[in-house]
Design a protein around this motif. Structure first.
Motif, PDB file in Angstrom:
ATOM      1  N   GLY A  62       0.755  -1.258   0.084  1.00  0.00           N
ATOM      2  CA  GLY A  62      -0.008   0.402  -0.076  1.00  0.00           C
ATOM      3  C   GLY A  62       0.875   1.411  -0.072  1.00  0.00           C
ATOM      4  N   ILE A  63       1.954   1.306  -0.605  1.00  0.00           N
ATOM      5  CA  ILE A  63       2.961   2.462  -0.578  1.00  0.00           C
ATOM      6  C   ILE A  63       2.704   3.172  -2.270  1.00  0.00           C
ATOM      7  CG2 ILE A  63       5.340   3.527  -0.404  1.00  0.00           C
ATOM      8  CD1 ILE A  63       5.802   1.370   1.365  1.00  0.00           C
ATOM      9  N   GLU A  64       2.250   4.558  -1.909  1.00  0.00           N
ATOM     10  CA  GLU A  64       2.062   5.158  -3.228  1.00  0.00           C
ATOM     11  C   GLU A  64       3.113   6.137  -3.290  1.00  0.00           C
ATOM     12  OE1 GLU A  64      -1.821   6.857  -2.921  1.00  0.00           O
ATOM     13  OE2 GLU A  64      -2.593   4.675  -3.610  1.00  0.00           O
ATOM     14  N   GLY A  65       3.285   6.773  -4.428  1.00  0.00           N
ATOM     15  CA  GLY A  65       4.364   8.035  -4.847  1.00  0.00           C
ATOM     16  C   GLY A  65       5.905   7.557  -5.017  1.00  0.00           C
ATOM     17  N   ILE A  66       6.090   6.345  -5.175  1.00  0.00           N
ATOM     18  CA  ILE A  66       7.273   5.919  -5.662  1.00  0.00           C
ATOM     19  C   ILE A  66       7.400   5.123  -6.959  1.00  0.00           C
ATOM     20  CG2 ILE A  66       9.099   4.102  -4.885  1.00  0.00           C
ATOM     21  CD1 ILE A  66       8.510   4.786  -2.009  1.00  0.00           C
ATOM     22  N   MET A  73      11.583  17.102  -9.834  1.00  0.00           N
ATOM     23  CA  MET A  73      11.762  15.710  -9.628  1.00  0.00           C
ATOM     24  C   MET A  73      12.423  15.588  -8.217  1.00  0.00           C
ATOM     25  SD  MET A  73      13.331  12.717 -12.064  1.00  0.00           S
ATOM     26  CE  MET A  73      14.873  13.012 -11.366  1.00  0.00           C
ATOM     27  N   ILE A  74      11.744  14.732  -7.540  1.00  0.00           N
ATOM     28  CA  ILE A  74      12.307  14.464  -6.195  1.00  0.00           C
ATOM     29  C   ILE A  74      12.702  12.863  -6.126  1.00  0.00           C
ATOM     30  CG2 ILE A  74      11.662  14.307  -3.857  1.00  0.00           C
ATOM     31  CD1 ILE A  74       9.369  16.188  -4.113  1.00  0.00           C
ATOM     32  N   ARG A  75      13.980  12.829  -5.476  1.00  0.00           N
ATOM     33  CA  ARG A  75      14.607  11.582  -5.163  1.00  0.00           C
ATOM     34  C   ARG A  75      15.068  11.433  -3.785  1.00  0.00           C
ATOM     35  NH1 ARG A  75      20.053  10.841  -5.860  1.00  0.00           N
ATOM     36  NH2 ARG A  75      21.171  12.710  -6.306  1.00  0.00           N
ATOM     37  N   ALA A  76      15.209  10.246  -3.433  1.00  0.00           N
ATOM     38  CA  ALA A  76      15.611   9.923  -1.994  1.00  0.00           C
ATOM     39  C   ALA A  76      16.936   9.094  -1.959  1.00  0.00           C
ATOM     40  CB  ALA A  76      14.492   9.584  -1.053  1.00  0.00           C
ATOM     41  N   GLU A  77      17.679   9.220  -0.939  1.00  0.00           N
ATOM     42  CA  GLU A  77      18.740   8.172  -0.866  1.00  0.00           C
ATOM     43  C   GLU A  77      18.622   7.597   0.508  1.00  0.00           C
ATOM     44  OE1 GLU A  77      22.075   9.962  -3.928  1.00  0.00           O
ATOM     45  OE2 GLU A  77      22.438   9.976  -1.531  1.00  0.00           O
ATOM     46  N   VAL A  78      18.521   6.286   0.640  1.00  0.00           N
ATOM     47  CA  VAL A  78      18.644   5.653   2.145  1.00  0.00           C
ATOM     48  C   VAL A  78      19.643   4.777   2.420  1.00  0.00           C
ATOM     49  CG1 VAL A  78      16.876   3.842   3.385  1.00  0.00           C
ATOM     50  CG2 VAL A  78      15.873   5.400   1.718  1.00  0.00           C
ATOM     51  N   ILE A 129      35.859  -2.373   9.119  1.00  0.00           N
ATOM     52  CA  ILE A 129      34.819  -2.211   7.915  1.00  0.00           C
ATOM     53  C   ILE A 129      33.629  -2.554   8.306  1.00  0.00           C
ATOM     54  CG2 ILE A 129      34.325  -2.380   5.513  1.00  0.00           C
ATOM     55  CD1 ILE A 129      37.065  -2.332   4.912  1.00  0.00           C
ATOM     56  N   GLY A 130      32.615  -2.021   8.389  1.00  0.00           N
ATOM     57  CA  GLY A 130      31.172  -2.124   8.586  1.00  0.00           C
ATOM     58  C   GLY A 130      30.320  -1.971   7.552  1.00  0.00           C
ATOM     59  N   THR A 131      29.259  -2.767   7.332  1.00  0.00           N
ATOM     60  CA  THR A 131      28.477  -3.254   6.196  1.00  0.00           C
ATOM     61  C   THR A 131      27.123  -2.638   6.405  1.00  0.00           C
ATOM     62  OG1 THR A 131      27.729  -5.325   6.433  1.00  0.00           O
ATOM     63  CG2 THR A 131      29.790  -5.102   5.312  1.00  0.00           C
ATOM     64  N   GLY A 132      26.522  -2.172   5.155  1.00  0.00           N
ATOM     65  CA  GLY A 132      25.185  -1.695   5.237  1.00  0.00           C
ATOM     66  C   GLY A 132      24.627  -1.850   3.678  1.00  0.00           C
ATOM     67  N   LYS A 133      23.305  -1.391   3.839  1.00  0.00           N
ATOM     68  CA  LYS A 133      22.680  -1.292   2.437  1.00  0.00           C
ATOM     69  C   LYS A 133      22.125   0.189   1.892  1.00  0.00           C
ATOM     70  CE  LYS A 133      19.816  -4.103   4.166  1.00  0.00           C
ATOM     71  NZ  LYS A 133      18.246  -5.172   4.396  1.00  0.00           N
ATOM     72  N   TYR A 134      22.335   0.258   0.644  1.00  0.00           N
ATOM     73  CA  TYR A 134      21.917   1.540   0.075  1.00  0.00           C
ATOM     74  C   TYR A 134      20.972   1.448  -0.825  1.00  0.00           C
ATOM     75  CZ  TYR A 134      22.509   5.663  -3.075  1.00  0.00           C
ATOM     76  OH  TYR A 134      22.283   6.728  -3.909  1.00  0.00           O
ATOM     77  N   PHE A 135      19.786   2.298  -1.024  1.00  0.00           N
ATOM     78  CA  PHE A 135      19.050   2.339  -1.945  1.00  0.00           C
ATOM     79  C   PHE A 135      18.722   3.788  -2.599  1.00  0.00           C
ATOM     80  CE2 PHE A 135      17.715  -0.641   1.386  1.00  0.00           C
ATOM     81  CZ  PHE A 135      17.599  -2.066   0.494  1.00  0.00           C
ATOM     82  N   HIS A 136      18.444   3.807  -3.738  1.00  0.00           N
ATOM     83  CA  HIS A 136      18.085   5.188  -4.479  1.00  0.00           C
ATOM     84  C   HIS A 136      16.780   5.128  -4.942  1.00  0.00           C
ATOM     85  CE1 HIS A 136      19.415   3.737  -8.567  1.00  0.00           C
ATOM     86  NE2 HIS A 136      20.453   3.258  -7.695  1.00  0.00           N
ATOM     87  N   ILE A 137      15.677   6.135  -4.519  1.00  0.00           N
ATOM     88  CA  ILE A 137      14.270   6.014  -4.658  1.00  0.00           C
ATOM     89  C   ILE A 137      13.960   7.083  -5.756  1.00  0.00           C
ATOM     90  CG2 ILE A 137      12.260   6.042  -3.572  1.00  0.00           C
ATOM     91  CD1 ILE A 137      13.420   5.030  -1.108  1.00  0.00           C
ATOM     92  N   GLN A 138      13.269   6.927  -6.876  1.00  0.00           N
ATOM     93  CA  GLN A 138      12.707   7.696  -7.711  1.00  0.00           C
ATOM     94  C   GLN A 138      11.304   7.982  -7.401  1.00  0.00           C
ATOM     95  OE1 GLN A 138      13.982  10.228  -9.681  1.00  0.00           O
ATOM     96  NE2 GLN A 138      15.267   8.462 -10.445  1.00  0.00           N
ATOM     97  N   LEU A 139      11.038   9.330  -6.804  1.00  0.00           N
ATOM     98  CA  LEU A 139       9.688   9.425  -6.228  1.00  0.00           C
ATOM     99  C   LEU A 139       8.752   9.971  -7.471  1.00  0.00           C
ATOM    100  CD1 LEU A 139       9.007   9.306  -3.162  1.00  0.00           C
ATOM    101  CD2 LEU A 139      11.236  10.028  -3.489  1.00  0.00           C
ATOM    102  N   GLU A 173       6.162  16.708   1.294  1.00  0.00           N
ATOM    103  CA  GLU A 173       5.891  16.153   2.584  1.00  0.00           C
ATOM    104  C   GLU A 173       5.435  14.712   2.216  1.00  0.00           C
ATOM    105  OE1 GLU A 173       5.808  15.860   5.771  1.00  0.00           O
ATOM    106  OE2 GLU A 173       7.047  17.742   5.268  1.00  0.00           O
ATOM    107  N   LYS A 174       4.678  14.515   1.151  1.00  0.00           N
ATOM    108  CA  LYS A 174       4.220  12.826   0.297  1.00  0.00           C
ATOM    109  C   LYS A 174       5.540  12.210   0.409  1.00  0.00           C
ATOM    110  CE  LYS A 174      -0.049  13.560  -1.547  1.00  0.00           C
ATOM    111  NZ  LYS A 174      -0.978  13.878  -2.600  1.00  0.00           N
ATOM    112  N   ALA A 175       6.694  12.828  -0.413  1.00  0.00           N
ATOM    113  CA  ALA A 175       7.930  12.035  -0.766  1.00  0.00           C
ATOM    114  C   ALA A 175       8.500  11.406   0.678  1.00  0.00           C
ATOM    115  CB  ALA A 175       8.891  13.025  -1.137  1.00  0.00           C
ATOM    116  N   ARG A 176       8.393  12.640   1.605  1.00  0.00           N
ATOM    117  CA  ARG A 176       9.000  12.037   2.566  1.00  0.00           C
ATOM    118  C   ARG A 176       8.288  10.947   3.543  1.00  0.00           C
ATOM    119  NH1 ARG A 176      10.214  17.221   4.716  1.00  0.00           N
ATOM    120  NH2 ARG A 176      12.464  16.805   3.742  1.00  0.00           N
ATOM    121  N   SER A 177       6.960  11.156   3.503  1.00  0.00           N
ATOM    122  CA  SER A 177       6.183   9.951   4.275  1.00  0.00           C
ATOM    123  C   SER A 177       6.263   8.551   3.299  1.00  0.00           C
ATOM    124  CB  SER A 177       4.661  10.429   4.398  1.00  0.00           C
ATOM    125  OG  SER A 177       4.049  10.435   3.271  1.00  0.00           O
ATOM    126  N   SER A 178       6.277   8.513   2.074  1.00  0.00           N
ATOM    127  CA  SER A 178       6.421   7.306   1.085  1.00  0.00           C
ATOM    128  C   SER A 178       7.786   6.901   1.568  1.00  0.00           C
ATOM    129  CB  SER A 178       6.291   7.862  -0.443  1.00  0.00           C
ATOM    130  OG  SER A 178       5.065   8.263  -0.419  1.00  0.00           O
TER     131      SER A 178
END
Lengths: 82, 82
Positions: free
Chosen positions: A30-34, B1-6, B37-47, B53-58
């Motif tokens: 149910g996630i929109e906007g992506i 255009m809005i994108r996000a990096e996680v 060295i420590g590991t993690g995951k990276y995601f790039h999101i195209q909104l 506000e919607k971009a942030r909540s999504s």
């Protein structure tokens, strides 16, 4: 103290099946906007040197030799002094 | 255009066997100057929304529901307007 943050992502044109799977799962939860999600790897590095030049060359060496596969992946990094 | 990096990383105190393995391999490839060295995951999101506000909540919703396991992982994100 110097540390580094590395992000490894797939080169342009290389298929990202994990990202495609996550993007496809958005509707189900149910996630929109992506529009699209792409995946990569993140590494945080604790350097044991206080020399900025050495920190940079060690970080680049580990990126090329251990953290990324240069055939399909590219990396970016930033050095942080604390 | 809005994108996000996680960036998703393990919570403090959670074992990081992949990071330990990479740290242990440094000597074998002749890399000096790195302590850990420590590991993690990276995601790039195209909104697909232009509303910040919607971009942030999504982005927060997808981090919590799909990108991280809140039991052992924490996430940070940044929203980028282009």
């Amino acid at each position: 103290m110097i540390r580094a943050e590395v992000i490894v992502t797939l080169k342009d044109g290389i298929l990202d099946p994990e990202g495609k799977t996550i993007t496809g799962a958005l509707g189900g939860v149910g996630i929109e906007g992506i529009k699209e999600i792409g995946t990569g790897k993140y590494f945080h590095i604790q350097l044991s040197t206080n020399n900025l030049e050495k920190a940079r060359s060690s970080t680049e060496a580990v990126c090329e030799k251990l953290l990324s596969n240069p055939v399909i992946e590219k990396y970016t990094y930033k050095i942080i002094e604390e």
